[in-house]
Design an enzyme around this catalytic site. Structure first.
Site, PDB file in Angstrom:
ATOM      1  N   ILE A  18       0.965  13.070   9.304  1.00  0.00           N
ATOM      2  CA  ILE A  18       1.275  14.180  10.225  1.00  0.00           C
ATOM      3  C   ILE A  18       2.791  14.270  10.412  1.00  0.00           C
ATOM      4  O   ILE A  18       3.421  13.294  10.804  1.00  0.00           O
ATOM      5  CB  ILE A  18       0.599  13.974  11.596  1.00  0.00           C
ATOM      6  CG1 ILE A  18      -0.915  13.800  11.436  1.00  0.00           C
ATOM      7  CG2 ILE A  18       0.910  15.139  12.525  1.00  0.00           C
ATOM      8  CD1 ILE A  18      -1.638  13.481  12.743  1.00  0.00           C
ATOM      9  N   LYS A  46       5.074   3.445  18.289  1.00  0.00           N
ATOM     10  CA  LYS A  46       5.188   4.850  17.866  1.00  0.00           C
ATOM     11  C   LYS A  46       5.585   5.737  19.047  1.00  0.00           C
ATOM     12  O   LYS A  46       6.369   6.675  18.894  1.00  0.00           O
ATOM     13  CB  LYS A  46       3.869   5.303  17.259  1.00  0.00           C
ATOM     14  CG  LYS A  46       3.548   4.598  15.942  1.00  0.00           C
ATOM     15  CD  LYS A  46       2.088   4.778  15.541  1.00  0.00           C
ATOM     16  CE  LYS A  46       1.780   4.104  14.213  1.00  0.00           C
ATOM     17  NZ  LYS A  46       0.324   4.023  13.962  1.00  0.00           N
ATOM     18  N   GLY A  65       1.404   8.584  10.246  1.00  0.00           N
ATOM     19  CA  GLY A  65       1.181   8.715   8.806  1.00  0.00           C
ATOM     20  C   GLY A  65       1.523  10.077   8.240  1.00  0.00           C
ATOM     21  O   GLY A  65       2.690  10.479   8.227  1.00  0.00           O
ATOM     22  N   ASP A 111       0.954  -1.236  18.549  1.00  0.00           N
ATOM     23  CA  ASP A 111       1.352  -0.293  17.499  1.00  0.00           C
ATOM     24  C   ASP A 111       1.527   1.114  18.077  1.00  0.00           C
ATOM     25  O   ASP A 111       2.497   1.807  17.772  1.00  0.00           O
ATOM     26  CB  ASP A 111       0.284  -0.304  16.396  1.00  0.00           C
ATOM     27  CG  ASP A 111       0.566   0.713  15.317  1.00  0.00           C
ATOM     28  OD1 ASP A 111       1.507   0.486  14.529  1.00  0.00           O
ATOM     29  OD2 ASP A 111      -0.136   1.740  15.261  1.00  0.00           O
ATOM     30  N   GLU A 161      -6.937  -5.177  10.385  1.00  0.00           N
ATOM     31  CA  GLU A 161      -6.345  -6.317   9.700  1.00  0.00           C
ATOM     32  C   GLU A 161      -6.925  -7.632  10.206  1.00  0.00           C
ATOM     33  O   GLU A 161      -7.578  -7.676  11.248  1.00  0.00           O
ATOM     34  CB  GLU A 161      -4.822  -6.298   9.911  1.00  0.00           C
ATOM     35  CG  GLU A 161      -4.173  -5.135   9.167  1.00  0.00           C
ATOM     36  CD  GLU A 161      -2.671  -5.083   9.402  1.00  0.00           C
ATOM     37  OE1 GLU A 161      -2.010  -6.110   9.185  1.00  0.00           O
ATOM     38  OE2 GLU A 161      -2.177  -4.018   9.792  1.00  0.00           O
ATOM     39  N   GLU A 211       9.875   9.752   8.971  1.00  0.00           N
ATOM     40  CA  GLU A 211       8.664  10.543   9.207  1.00  0.00           C
ATOM     41  C   GLU A 211       7.397   9.692   9.133  1.00  0.00           C
ATOM     42  O   GLU A 211       6.456   9.883   9.897  1.00  0.00           O
ATOM     43  CB  GLU A 211       8.596  11.683   8.182  1.00  0.00           C
ATOM     44  CG  GLU A 211       7.468  12.655   8.381  1.00  0.00           C
ATOM     45  CD  GLU A 211       7.555  13.364   9.714  1.00  0.00           C
ATOM     46  OE1 GLU A 211       6.806  12.955  10.632  1.00  0.00           O
ATOM     47  OE2 GLU A 211       8.351  14.307   9.866  1.00  0.00           O
ATOM     48  N   GLY A 266     -12.001  -3.164   5.947  1.00  0.00           N
ATOM     49  CA  GLY A 266     -10.580  -2.966   5.674  1.00  0.00           C
ATOM     50  C   GLY A 266      -9.907  -1.973   6.618  1.00  0.00           C
ATOM     51  O   GLY A 266      -8.763  -1.591   6.401  1.00  0.00           O
ATOM     52  N   THR A 282       0.819  -1.211   0.000  1.00  0.00           N
ATOM     53  CA  THR A 282       0.000   0.000   0.000  1.00  0.00           C
ATOM     54  C   THR A 282       0.854   1.263   0.000  1.00  0.00           C
ATOM     55  O   THR A 282       0.686   2.137  -0.851  1.00  0.00           O
ATOM     56  CB  THR A 282      -0.910   0.006   1.250  1.00  0.00           C
ATOM     57  OG1 THR A 282      -1.649  -1.216   1.255  1.00  0.00           O
ATOM     58  CG2 THR A 282      -1.875   1.164   1.221  1.00  0.00           C
TER      59      THR A 282
END
Lengths: 435, 435
Positions: B138, B207, B136, B203, B192, B131, B189, B15
């Protein structure tokens, strides 16, 4: 011996100068840890060397001779924080001529004389940092130039003047009229003695000049921006806006439509649930739409000693990094222009409108008004009529669908000539609706 | 002949790889105008060279041999977008060993193996851009490292996982329970097939590892982050939270308190009027407090082909600029650490709590519960008891003032042993209140 650090000289020791000095001095160790080398505040020049700014400067740092600073061979970066056009421009050009990098917070100067400054910088191979010139602490300059480089920016709009936002917020919260609120803001130090630039939208237009240039590649075009301030906003219109589900904000708006760029500053009605609608007080916020990112919002303080000082220091750090790693970065002076772009005339913009007529409450009035609007291709979305006073003027308030500015101007001219309409019709432009 | 442009190779054509390729190809001219030189997409390596990604690649660009790409002497920047720890780490180290700059969106890899990667990059004098690894589109990495360099960051907290925010938003809007909402999100979608990383807060913790390191200078410490997901959130607690004026969000929180850094990911109650409380759906937002800037908010899409591709391209552009102007920027691999810092134990954090007891509606129950709380120095701010069912268990809900996590854990252990309490007490931590 090779110099270890990067030396900074500040011209102008006012609010932002003091904030910048505080950060450079108090965070000297942190900055060295983050950058890997020291940044040294070598000189500050100001005519007033006596007033206490709450900073303890090392002996010899504060001088009253700007020229000495501009010619000091030890200084790598000159930070212009004096404001105004002259002699700020001459000082900056002199610094550039001496091979010094420049950082400035001077939006009025950049918006009107920026091209000369960037040209001189390119010629001399030096950087010009101006993060602090738009929206104070919000890093919008860097974001637009660097972070969003993979986007065609579709629109950028924002609350970029804290004084006018403070006044509108107070008027909204307390229902007080403009002039009383302005006086209160002046007493509290949120508005200057001469508030013209802030309340007439000029400061916002200066900043929009810079933002639009970076976002779209349109040359700096301050004089071509449609600019309207907040002095005519009344508690009555704020109240009606609220009844329709909107807030009134002074927005700076730039949009790309094909090769046409539209740029305008005016009081704007925004739906209450729009991200910017709840930005209150002296805060700034900028809403950007890019074709890759979708919507982005940036929010923070748009002015003040430390917030703006923080932006100045970020520019100093960037330039210092590039001094230590190369012969000069190309970010600072590369303001790429797109030669295909044209500025859209204000009369050609399309937007929704809020209209408040002072109409006699007589049969047939509504049909005459709506007939004139319809004849210009303007259709009404919703309507409120308050307080029936037969034969007297009452406010008749409408929200329209999207219409062309020119058609609206002509329709209102015609409507205001009707005998059943007393007084000039108030109109506000609307953003962020669906239509 | 000296090469004019900068050449890019992408490893992993999923993606984000497709989004990055689309931007590099479709905006080739814009990028050249903005940068002053071309950026060329030379190769993409993926095992699957057949599937249509909606991009028309020039012939020969897509190959199935990652090694060939990593060793291609024409490639300046290797972009790792395959995800996972192995072989992503080995590929990145191989690229670095070959003197190539690296861009990656791989937060799991950086959070767990980042130190090895940055060490290798420093040794080889190359940049690592990341980055796209947090939030994402930002540009929070650049903001924290560059724009806020003149700040001691006091706290950074945010919604940095779109999947869990989508689920919580749906649960809040529709009153549906967690597992049904998860299934719907998977069908659409937004989640996952194996949603563990997203719904268990892992996740977000990856981050937060990166953000906290850049904000405070604490070494990457993923394993030391307290991590709790959203699987136990019920519509009942969302409803009670709303009655108290709060929303429930999965927040990643890092705060500095002297030399102690507190880092945690857990469902959090936020006052409805907090800027982050109305960030809904898949959107991300990060709230930062710095000592110079005060509060900042950044809002945008945290995932997706084009938003994340935009962040990847911004890193490519930054590194390309530094390649063209110097021997290598020092921003990318300088992750400055502050050796004085310690990580605060979760049991030592102080926060306000929401508590939901399943208590028998009998006289004396409240006094026993509040007695135990009071004995641990926990005081009650407000209380709701719903639906009196004499002698049956009813929810008794409380908001507390600030208390220590350890005291709360011990008090709840004791309370849950009471015969008048049936079932385990539910508790949520609260942020953004005044106390």
């Amino acid at each position: 011996m090779k110099k270890q650090g990067v030396n900074v000289g500040i011209v102008g020791y006012g609010t932002v100068g003091a904030g910048t000095a505080k950060i450079l001095l108090r965070k000297q160790k942190d900055l060295e840890r983050k950058l890997g080398f020291p940044v040294v505040l070598r000189r500050i020049a100001d005519l007033d060397t006596k007033r206490d700014r709450g900073v303890k400067l090392p002996a010899g740092v504060l001088i009253n001779d700007a020229k000495a600073l501009l010619h000091d061979p030890e200084i790598d970066i000159v930070v212009e924080l004096m404001g105004g056009i002259h002699p700020a421009k001459e000082f900056i050009l002199e610094a550039i001529g001496n091979g010094k990098h420049v950082v400035t917070a001077n939006k009025a100067l950049l918006a009107t004389e920026g091209r000369d400054i960037f040209k001189a910088a390119r010629k001399n191979g030096v950087d010009v940092g101006f993060e602090a010139s738009v929206a104070g602490s919000i890093p919008i300059i860097k974001v637009v130039r660097e972070s969003l480089i993979g986007n065609n920016i579709r629109s950028i709009s924002g609350i970029i003047n804290g004084t006018s936002n403070y006044i509108l917020t107070k008027m909204t919260e307390e229902g007080v009229d403009f002039s009383a609120t302005l006086k209160e803001a002046q007493a509290l130090g949120y508005a200057e003695a001469d508030p013209t630039f802030d309340i007439e939208g000029i400061d916002s237009a200066h900043k929009l000049t810079i933002l639009a240039s970076l976002s779209f590649g349109i040359p700096f075009s301050f004089k071509k921006i449609y600019t309207e301030g907040i002095t005519k906003i009344t508690p009555l219109d704020i109240q009606f806006a609220s009844e329709f589900g909107y807030r009134i904000k002074l927005l700076a708006i730039a949009k790309q439509d094909g090769n046409n760029i539209e740029m305008r500053v005016h009081p704007t009605m925004l739906p209450k649930d729009h991200l910017i609608a709840s930005v209150n007080g002296v805060f700034n916020a900028i809403y950007i739409e890019g074709d890759s990112i979708g919507p982005h919002l940036y929010y923070g303080k748009g002015a003040g000693e430390m917030p703006t000082g923080s932006a100045v220091v970020s520019d100093i750090a960037d330039i210092a990094r590039s001094i230590k790693t190369s012969a000069g970065s190309i970010t600072g002076v590369n303001i790429p222009e797109n030669p295909d772009l044209k500025i859209k005339k204000m009369e050609d913009i399309r937007t929704c409108y809020y209209l408040r007529f002072s109409a006699l409450d007589k049969p047939g009035v509504l049909s005459r008004i709506s007939g004139i609007l319809g004849g210009r291709d303007i259709s009404i979305k919703s309507m409120i009529q308050k307080g029936r006073k037969i034969e007297k003027a009452v406010p008749l308030v409408m929200m329209t669908h999207e219409a062309r500015e020119k058609d609206m101007a002509q329709a209102l001219k015609e409507i205001d000539r009707l005998s059943v309409v007393s007084g000039k019709t108030v109109y506000l432009r609307v953003e962020g609706g669906e239509d």
